[in-house]
Design an enzyme around this catalytic site. Structure first.
Site, mmCIF file in Angstrom:
data_model
loop_
_atom_site.group_PDB
_atom_site.id
_atom_site.type_symbol
_atom_site.label_atom_id
_atom_site.label_comp_id
_atom_site.label_asym_id
_atom_site.label_seq_id
_atom_site.Cartn_x
_atom_site.Cartn_y
_atom_site.Cartn_z
ATOM 1 N N GLU A 102 0.885 -1.022 -0.046
ATOM 2 C CA GLU A 102 -0.028 0.104 0.141
ATOM 3 C C GLU A 102 0.838 1.078 -0.056
ATOM 4 O OE1 GLU A 102 -2.489 1.507 -0.494
ATOM 5 O OE2 GLU A 102 -4.145 0.804 0.422
ATOM 6 N N ASP A 103 0.313 2.294 -0.597
ATOM 7 C CA ASP A 103 1.137 3.678 -0.467
ATOM 8 C C ASP A 103 1.016 4.240 0.932
ATOM 9 O OD1 ASP A 103 -1.579 3.956 -0.857
ATOM 10 O OD2 ASP A 103 -1.334 5.619 -2.298
ATOM 11 N N ASP A 106 -4.512 5.066 6.238
ATOM 12 C CA ASP A 106 -4.704 6.493 7.031
ATOM 13 C C ASP A 106 -5.780 6.014 8.092
ATOM 14 O OD1 ASP A 106 -5.680 9.021 7.267
ATOM 15 O OD2 ASP A 106 -6.783 9.377 5.562
ATOM 16 N N GLY A 108 -7.419 3.260 7.832
ATOM 17 C CA GLY A 108 -7.186 1.828 7.839
ATOM 18 C C GLY A 108 -8.780 0.852 7.371
ATOM 19 N N LYS A 109 -9.513 1.912 7.142
ATOM 20 C CA LYS A 109 -10.839 1.295 6.705
ATOM 21 C C LYS A 109 -10.828 0.350 5.199
ATOM 22 C CE LYS A 109 -15.593 3.031 5.778
ATOM 23 N NZ LYS A 109 -16.391 4.296 5.864
ATOM 24 N N THR A 110 -10.046 0.890 4.276
ATOM 25 C CA THR A 110 -10.030 0.214 3.070
ATOM 26 C C THR A 110 -9.587 -1.375 3.322
ATOM 27 O OG1 THR A 110 -9.274 2.393 2.191
ATOM 28 C CG2 THR A 110 -9.099 0.097 0.829
ATOM 29 N N LEU A 111 -8.374 -1.436 3.993
ATOM 30 C CA LEU A 111 -7.598 -2.562 4.269
ATOM 31 C C LEU A 111 -8.396 -3.403 5.343
ATOM 32 C CD1 LEU A 111 -3.744 -2.092 4.135
ATOM 33 C CD2 LEU A 111 -5.265 -2.972 2.342
ATOM 34 N N LYS A 134 -0.524 6.775 8.742
ATOM 35 C CA LYS A 134 -0.738 7.946 9.741
ATOM 36 C C LYS A 134 -1.278 7.539 11.004
ATOM 37 C CE LYS A 134 -1.859 11.270 6.042
ATOM 38 N NZ LYS A 134 -3.265 11.792 5.404
#
Ligand code: XMP
Ligand code: MG
Length: 178
Positions: A102-103, A106, A108-111, A134
């Site tokens: 991942e870049d 933030d 963490g929701k996506t992952l 972050k």
């Protein structure tokens, strides 16, 4: 310190090209040490991670595979919130040692929403490598196994990361001027 403008916003120097490249070389050594003879499969999440993935992969001194996917989020039909699906994951992950690239993590929701879909395929192991994290913004439980840089909760661009489509081709990482 240099200041650049992307769309309507000003950004200032944060991580130099040299600092980014040195850290990625260190991560590649660490990963190679942990995955000797395992032939891991990297899954890079587009768009943002394309530069990180390319540079990390070039530094890697072990045998490994790489593939690229995009994540799409939907507002579900039910009110239960967002569903994340992958576009382009053709590989069979069963029994493989998988490392997600991942870049930036933030909230963490996506992952957090996407990992169960990968776990469902029963990889032998599943780890996450992110260039940026972050920590102050992360609200969803997530174990990050390899972190390039922990950074403050400020918007960043460059090195694959964009502000409304622009800024991805910058070699350094810039943060929003306050
Ligand atoms: P979550 O909150 O799901 O978000 O961990 C991860 C995704 O949000 C985007 N993101 C950013 N993109 N500069 C960017 O260019 C940032 O500072 C930033 N913070 C989050 C990014 O797409 C990431 O994959
Ligand atoms: Mg992204």
């Amino acid at each position: 310190m240099s200041v650049i403008q992307v769309h309507d916003k000003k950004f200032e120097t944060f991580l130099s090209e040299d600092v980014i490249q040195k850290r990625i070389a260190e991560l590649a050594i660490e990963i190679a040490r942990d995955y000797t003879d395992k032939k891991p499969l990297f899954i890079a999440i587009l768009n943002g991670s394309f530069m990180f993935a390319a540079d990390l992969f070039k530094h890697l001194q072990i045998e490994a595979e790489i593939c690229f996917i995009k994540l799409a989020s939907y507002k579900g039909m039910k009110s239960s919130g967002k569903v994340v699906t992958s576009i382009g994951l053709e590989e069979d992950l069963f029994g493989k040692d998988v490392i997600i690239l991942e870049d930036i993590v933030d909230t963490g929701k996506t992952l957090h929403h996407f990992l169960p879909k990968l776990e469902h395929q029963q990889p032998r192991s599943l780890k996450i490598a992110t260039l940026l994290h972050k920590p102050a913004a992360t609200k969803f439980p997530l174990t990050l196994d390899y972190i390039g840089f922990s950074i403050p909760e400020k918007f960043v661009v460059g090195y694959g990361l964009d502000y409304d489509g622009l800024g991805r081709n910058i070699k350094e990482i810039y943060q929003l001027s306050s």
